[in-house]
Design a protein around this motif. Structure first.
Motif, PDB file in Angstrom:
ATOM      1  N   MET A 454      38.988  30.381  62.118  1.00  0.00           N
ATOM      2  CA  MET A 454      37.889  31.721  60.795  1.00  0.00           C
ATOM      3  C   MET A 454      38.766  32.868  61.199  1.00  0.00           C
ATOM      4  SD  MET A 454      34.535  33.107  62.977  1.00  0.00           S
ATOM      5  CE  MET A 454      34.984  33.217  63.900  1.00  0.00           C
ATOM      6  N   SER A 455      39.827  33.519  62.518  1.00  0.00           N
ATOM      7  CA  SER A 455      40.219  34.135  62.391  1.00  0.00           C
ATOM      8  C   SER A 455      41.904  34.166  61.826  1.00  0.00           C
ATOM      9  CB  SER A 455      40.482  34.700  64.141  1.00  0.00           C
ATOM     10  OG  SER A 455      40.692  33.665  65.019  1.00  0.00           O
ATOM     11  N   GLU A 456      41.552  32.970  62.245  1.00  0.00           N
ATOM     12  CA  GLU A 456      43.890  32.535  60.807  1.00  0.00           C
ATOM     13  C   GLU A 456      43.132  32.491  59.481  1.00  0.00           C
ATOM     14  OE1 GLU A 456      46.372  33.584  62.314  1.00  0.00           O
ATOM     15  OE2 GLU A 456      45.701  34.144  64.307  1.00  0.00           O
ATOM     16  N   SER A 457      41.929  32.859  59.261  1.00  0.00           N
ATOM     17  CA  SER A 457      41.448  32.431  57.687  1.00  0.00           C
ATOM     18  C   SER A 457      42.196  33.446  56.544  1.00  0.00           C
ATOM     19  CB  SER A 457      40.840  32.176  57.222  1.00  0.00           C
ATOM     20  OG  SER A 457      40.145  32.553  55.713  1.00  0.00           O
ATOM     21  N   CYS A 458      43.172  33.562  55.570  1.00  0.00           N
ATOM     22  CA  CYS A 458      43.682  34.694  55.126  1.00  0.00           C
ATOM     23  C   CYS A 458      42.314  35.270  54.367  1.00  0.00           C
ATOM     24  CB  CYS A 458      44.697  34.105  54.011  1.00  0.00           C
ATOM     25  SG  CYS A 458      44.401  33.553  52.902  1.00  0.00           S
ATOM     26  N   GLY A 459      42.005  34.513  54.127  1.00  0.00           N
ATOM     27  CA  GLY A 459      40.715  35.300  53.272  1.00  0.00           C
ATOM     28  C   GLY A 459      40.261  35.485  52.452  1.00  0.00           C
ATOM     29  N   PRO A 463      35.687  28.841  50.908  1.00  0.00           N
ATOM     30  CA  PRO A 463      35.012  28.094  51.593  1.00  0.00           C
ATOM     31  C   PRO A 463      35.872  28.600  52.952  1.00  0.00           C
ATOM     32  CG  PRO A 463      35.436  26.694  49.573  1.00  0.00           C
ATOM     33  CD  PRO A 463      36.577  28.213  48.933  1.00  0.00           C
ATOM     34  N   ARG A 465      37.048  31.139  53.690  1.00  0.00           N
ATOM     35  CA  ARG A 465      36.309  32.884  54.529  1.00  0.00           C
ATOM     36  C   ARG A 465      35.203  32.417  55.064  1.00  0.00           C
ATOM     37  NH1 ARG A 465      36.941  35.624  49.846  1.00  0.00           N
ATOM     38  NH2 ARG A 465      35.090  35.420  49.355  1.00  0.00           N
ATOM     39  N   VAL A 466      33.808  31.891  54.813  1.00  0.00           N
ATOM     40  CA  VAL A 466      32.741  32.252  54.845  1.00  0.00           C
ATOM     41  C   VAL A 466      32.914  31.257  55.772  1.00  0.00           C
ATOM     42  CG1 VAL A 466      30.289  33.415  53.867  1.00  0.00           C
ATOM     43  CG2 VAL A 466      32.246  33.658  52.794  1.00  0.00           C
ATOM     44  N   GLY A 467      33.154  29.905  55.166  1.00  0.00           N
ATOM     45  CA  GLY A 467      33.154  28.529  55.537  1.00  0.00           C
ATOM     46  C   GLY A 467      33.463  28.454  57.526  1.00  0.00           C
ATOM     47  N   ALA A 469      33.573  31.094  59.276  1.00  0.00           N
ATOM     48  CA  ALA A 469      32.872  31.640  59.531  1.00  0.00           C
ATOM     49  C   ALA A 469      31.046  31.258  59.987  1.00  0.00           C
ATOM     50  CB  ALA A 469      32.507  33.056  59.373  1.00  0.00           C
ATOM     51  N   GLN A 470      31.061  30.707  58.883  1.00  0.00           N
ATOM     52  CA  GLN A 470      29.355  30.083  59.068  1.00  0.00           C
ATOM     53  C   GLN A 470      29.390  28.941  60.547  1.00  0.00           C
ATOM     54  OE1 GLN A 470      26.316  30.900  58.762  1.00  0.00           O
ATOM     55  NE2 GLN A 470      27.229  32.375  56.064  1.00  0.00           N
ATOM     56  N   ASP A 473      29.281  30.050  63.877  1.00  0.00           N
ATOM     57  CA  ASP A 473      28.462  30.587  64.191  1.00  0.00           C
ATOM     58  C   ASP A 473      27.518  29.020  64.312  1.00  0.00           C
ATOM     59  OD1 ASP A 473      29.364  33.035  64.198  1.00  0.00           O
ATOM     60  OD2 ASP A 473      27.532  33.296  62.092  1.00  0.00           O
TER      61      ASP A 473
ATOM     62  N   ARG B  54      36.674  29.133  43.508  1.00  0.00           N
ATOM     63  CA  ARG B  54      36.777  27.990  44.316  1.00  0.00           C
ATOM     64  C   ARG B  54      35.114  26.893  43.224  1.00  0.00           C
ATOM     65  NH1 ARG B  54      41.412  27.182  44.548  1.00  0.00           N
ATOM     66  NH2 ARG B  54      41.651  25.002  45.925  1.00  0.00           N
ATOM     67  N   THR B  94      29.114  26.912  47.772  1.00  0.00           N
ATOM     68  CA  THR B  94      29.814  28.289  47.541  1.00  0.00           C
ATOM     69  C   THR B  94      29.090  29.681  47.014  1.00  0.00           C
ATOM     70  OG1 THR B  94      31.496  26.523  46.993  1.00  0.00           O
ATOM     71  CG2 THR B  94      32.630  28.285  46.400  1.00  0.00           C
ATOM     72  N   LEU B  97      27.157  30.166  50.302  1.00  0.00           N
ATOM     73  CA  LEU B  97      28.336  31.213  50.986  1.00  0.00           C
ATOM     74  C   LEU B  97      28.405  32.997  50.983  1.00  0.00           C
ATOM     75  CD1 LEU B  97      31.187  28.109  51.724  1.00  0.00           C
ATOM     76  CD2 LEU B  97      29.272  28.885  53.653  1.00  0.00           C
ATOM     77  N   GLU B 101      27.094  35.875  52.814  1.00  0.00           N
ATOM     78  CA  GLU B 101      28.791  36.620  53.670  1.00  0.00           C
ATOM     79  C   GLU B 101      28.504  38.350  53.823  1.00  0.00           C
ATOM     80  OE1 GLU B 101      32.540  36.979  51.269  1.00  0.00           O
ATOM     81  OE2 GLU B 101      33.686  37.240  52.876  1.00  0.00           O
ATOM     82  N   ARG B 134      24.927  36.262  57.349  1.00  0.00           N
ATOM     83  CA  ARG B 134      25.336  36.773  58.382  1.00  0.00           C
ATOM     84  C   ARG B 134      25.021  38.644  58.591  1.00  0.00           C
ATOM     85  NH1 ARG B 134      29.178  34.529  60.448  1.00  0.00           N
ATOM     86  NH2 ARG B 134      30.954  36.921  60.132  1.00  0.00           N
ATOM     87  N   ARG B 178      41.928  39.354  57.411  1.00  0.00           N
ATOM     88  CA  ARG B 178      42.310  38.630  57.410  1.00  0.00           C
ATOM     89  C   ARG B 178      40.586  38.251  57.497  1.00  0.00           C
ATOM     90  NH1 ARG B 178      46.932  37.322  60.671  1.00  0.00           N
ATOM     91  NH2 ARG B 178      46.014  36.607  62.608  1.00  0.00           N
ATOM     92  N   GLY B 179      40.649  37.191  56.542  1.00  0.00           N
ATOM     93  CA  GLY B 179      39.083  35.647  57.071  1.00  0.00           C
ATOM     94  C   GLY B 179      38.023  36.924  56.411  1.00  0.00           C
ATOM     95  N   ILE B 180      36.652  36.630  57.647  1.00  0.00           N
ATOM     96  CA  ILE B 180      36.120  37.328  57.077  1.00  0.00           C
ATOM     97  C   ILE B 180      36.168  38.816  56.955  1.00  0.00           C
ATOM     98  CG2 ILE B 180      35.183  36.925  59.713  1.00  0.00           C
ATOM     99  CD1 ILE B 180      33.358  35.589  56.682  1.00  0.00           C
ATOM    100  N   ALA B 182      38.808  40.787  55.687  1.00  0.00           N
ATOM    101  CA  ALA B 182      38.771  40.923  55.013  1.00  0.00           C
ATOM    102  C   ALA B 182      37.660  42.042  53.944  1.00  0.00           C
ATOM    103  CB  ALA B 182      39.358  39.994  54.053  1.00  0.00           C
TER     104      ALA B 182
END
Lengths: 536, 241
Positions: A454-459, A463, A465-467, A469-470, A473, B54, B94, B97, B101, B134, B178-180, B182
């Motif tokens: 989750m923290s290394e996803s580039c965003g 799927p 980025r959010v997936g 994190a979900q 959780d 996606r 998707t 999601l 977010e 979230r 990065r990630g969530i 971003a």
């Protein structure tokens, strides 16, 4: 540089060695270095001077000896007597026992299974040569492979050699290296690049770091051979900034190779030119993904892009690019020197050669090992690794880092190769191997790796980025015993979406730790659901 | 995109129907040309394709993985499946999601009824979101004299980033974190109003598919986007060359 000069250096080194009675090797790779190995080296040198032995006994810092758990390690050569946990205060144990001597408290059996069961190709010079001297690498036939290639083989022959050897990419995917080389070699374009991926980021993995710190010239030689085979004249080593020692040794190595004419223009008197520069990663795990790595070298944000086109066709600055991992490049020179048939004789039907693993977690002999493909997990963990400390029970082994999975005890006898691990829902990955005992909870393990993803996803893509994190959780809900049956269903559904629709390998493989623990340890998830029901 | 500037003509099958295509076309372009519906959010004709949302994932015969239609080039005898139960499920998931977010509340959004995310959700039949919301806390940047940036409604399609860089040539926008974590930023994460590089052209606002970028002074459902300038601009630029 000519072949004669190469042989002259080798002869000079051998002469110098024969003039010394013995030599003392002190491990100065990162693991031992962090435990004051440099002071040990200096202390031993000082003590020898006091004893008036400085001329007879050679003392040198060498690369990783493997058994990081018992560092700093020292050995006396040529008899290969090893000492463990040496510090400046007990360094006299080494210098007082140069001649046979009596057994000390810090003796380490160099004939234990940990050392004897290994088969060293990639790490053959680790713990043997001083990584900051090119002469020592040459003394062990270094750069001979490059010479052979440049003088005796044409480009296609090199590629065919690689194909015959059966070498597969050691970065994790296991793509046939020879096939990759031949694709880039055939790609149209006068400008091509070679990139060495040294952005090793799996938790618990340190194979590439050790190789870079212990034997940097091996990588340079491998890259140069690759460059010749595919027709490139420029190379980059993308190494993470968290490896300062590896970076400084690489810099030294590149400078030495350039000074000796082994990098630069007209290498070995041929028309082959090749230069290597270093690029530092800024700490993003995703930059180990090849397209993100290329974006990062280009100076952009390190995010992956969809493939195809593959880098072999359109890579760095749109040019055909060959990307291989450190360990893959480390295999090249031995294959050229000893022949493809020799290499293909090691390992299993589909996976040839050896693999370096970083043993970590609840295992007695934490450290770096190299074993032939096809060795069983049980042999690796119990014979070489020495089993679980404190007599606790083995529970699972996690291979392949955050993209891998957990393998339970019933599959310990499986022979390790790319296919067998994939079949079990894990992957070979870059070679991290984390052993877990009965005290570890698999939901927590899955949650740990999911937090990492989750923290290394580039965003970039939805799927991942959010997936992730979900999923994280939901796993937190399990960890806190708040989960319901519906959460389990949703968890499985989310894993499926993330795996099948994410953009790059990081996202696609991020559900693996969850899926494999769900497969083999579902009761641990169920227990946490039931606990909640009971409370009500 | 075609090798050596030579363009070939291919025949391929989309959902069983034979169609023709030029070798420099993407699967998405050919599908749209032949009126096969494929949902997209990050794609916009005239901007580069990044394959990030996606939603346009399709099945291509012989390929183990699903491929994004927007970045996949056509090839001879390719067989594409644009819709089936699995793809529909992934697309819905998707979108769910995306909704989970950030804070997408249509009833108070400037883009209500003019929103691509809303439109696609209706089209794909999304009536509830199964993944938990979230509810992140995000600030609104209203420092620009004409425009507003509301991170709560952003879906990170990065159309603003690309239009500003590729069409306007100002590169005011970029992504940080990065990630969530971003989010899109202006200049070096400075308030939009203080961005010297911003030419105030409003292209970013007009390509934004949702209500994240809007014009000041618009109330709920009042902000229609005019992205028609983009095909016009790109066509004119091509003519010049």
């Amino acid at each position: 540089m000519t072949l004669e000069e190469l042989q002259e250096i080798k002869a000079g080194e051998e002469l110098a060695r024969s003039q010394k009675k013995k030599s003392i090797h002190v491990c100065v790779a990162a693991g031992c270095m962090s435990q004051n190995a440099e002071a040990v080296l200096n202390t031993i040198e000082g003590q020898l001077k006091e004893k008036g032995l400085a001329k007879e006994i050679d003392v040198k810092g060498v690369g990783c000896m493997g058994l990081c758990a018992a560092g700093p390690l020292v050995s006396i050569e040529p008899e290969n007597r090893m000492f463990q946990e040496i510090n400046p205060a007990n360094a006299f144990l080494v210098t007082d026992n140069l001649e046979k001597g009596k057994k000390t408290t810090n003796d380490l059996a160099s004939d234990s299974p940990f050392f004897k069961r290994q088969y060293k190709i990639v790490t053959e010079n680790c713990g043997v040569i001083n990584p900051e001297r090119i002469e020592e690498y040459i003394a062990f036939d270094g750069y001979l492979g490059l010479y052979t290639v440049l003088h005796d083989l044409d480009q296609n022959e090199v590629v065919q050699n690689l194909i015959k050897s059966g070498l597969r990419g050691r970065g994790g995917g296991g793509y046939p290296t020879g096939l990759k080389w031949s694709t880039v070699a055939k790609a149209v374009g006068s400008k091509k690049y070679v990139i060495c991926n040294a952005d090793e980021g799996d938790p618990g993995a340190f194979m590439d770091r050790s190789v870079l710190e212990s034997d940097p010239h091996r990588i340079l030689e491998g890259m140069a051979i690759a460059a010749y085979a595919i027709g490139a004249d420029e190379g980059f080593i993308y190494v993470r900034a968290e490896y300062p020692l590896a970076i400084s040794r690489l810099k030294v190595a590149i400078k030495q190779a350039e000074r000796k004419g082994l990098l630069g223009n007209n290498i070995f008197g041929t028309t082959f030119n090749f230069t290597i520069s270093i690029r530092l990663g800024a700490g993003a795990f995703v930059c180990g993904e090849e397209t993100a790595l290329i974006a990062s070298i280009e100076g952009g944000r390190g995010t992956p892009r969809p493939r195809p086109p593959y880098p072999a066709e359109s890579g760095l600055w749109g040019k055909p690019t060959l990307i291989n991992n450190v360990e893959t490049f480390a295999n090249i020179a031995p294959i050229i020197r000893k022949g493809a048939d020799w290499y293909a004789s090691i390992g299993t039907e589909t996976s040839k050669g050896t693999k370096v693993f970083a043993l970590a977690g609840q295992v007695v002999n934490t450290g770096l090992i190299e074993v032939p493909m096809g060795m069983s997990l049980r042999e690796i963990i119990f014979d070489i690794g020495g089993g679980i400390p404190g007599g606790r029970k083995f529970k699972a082994v996690q291979t392949g880092g955050p993209s891998g999975g957990c393998i339970p005890e019933e599959f310990l006898d499986i022979k390790v190769d790319y296919e067998s691990l994939t079949k079990l829902g894990s992957i070979m990955g870059s070679g991290g191997m984390i052993v877990m005992d009965e005290n570890s909870n698999m939901v927590d393990v899955a949650r740990y790796f999911m937090e990492f993803c989750m923290s290394e996803s580039c965003g970039k893509c939805v799927p991942c980025r959010v997936g992730t994190a979900q999923i994280y959780d939901i796993l937190t809900k399990f960890a806190e015993r708040r989960a319901t049956e519906a959460d389990l269903t949703l968890l499985e559904e989310l894993c499926d979406v993330v795996r099948n629709t994410s953009l790059c390998g990081l996202g696609q493989s991020s559900p693996n730790p969850v899926l494999s623990t769900l497969k083999y340890f579902k009761h641990e998830y169920m227990e946490r659901i039931q606990a909640e029901v009971n409370q009500e | 995109m075609a090798a050596n500037g030579q363009i070939k003509i291919f025949t391929l099958k989309i959902d069983g129907k034979d169609v023709s295509a030029r070798s420099d076309q993407t699967v998405l372009q050919v599908c749209r040309e032949n009126e096969f519906f494929i949902p997209t959010l990050c794609h916009l004709e005239g901007l580069s394709n990044i394959g990030a949302c996606r939603l346009c994932m399709v099945e291509v015969a012989g390929q183990r993985k699903l491929l994004p239609a927007c970045t996949t080039m056509v090839s001879e005898a390719m067989e594409v499946t644009t819709t089936n139960d699995k793809l529909a499920h992934y697309r819905k998931m998707t979108l769910e999601l995306i909704f989970s977010e950030r804070n997408h509340t249509c009833s108070v959004c400037v883009s209500n009824n003019h929103c691509e995310l809303q439109f696609l959700s209706q089209k794909l039949g999304i009536n509830h979101i199964r993944v938990p919301y979230r509810f992140p806390k995000f600030a609104v940047d209203a420092s620009h004299p004409y425009f507003i940036l509301d991170h709560n409604r952003c879906i990170l399609c990065t159309r603003c980033v690309r239009v500003c860089d590729e069409i306007e040539g100002a590169h005011v926008w970029d992504v940080s974190g990065r990630g969530i974590q971003a989010k899109v930023i202006t200049e070096l994460n400075q308030p939009w109003g203080s961005a010297d590089t911003c030419t105030q052209c409003g292209k970013c606002v007009n390509v934004c598919p949702v209500g994240a970028l809007s014009e000041k002074g618009r109330s709920v459902a009042e902000n229609t986007k005019r992205s028609g300038f983009l095909p016009y601009l790109t066509a004119r630029r091509k003519e010049k060359i």
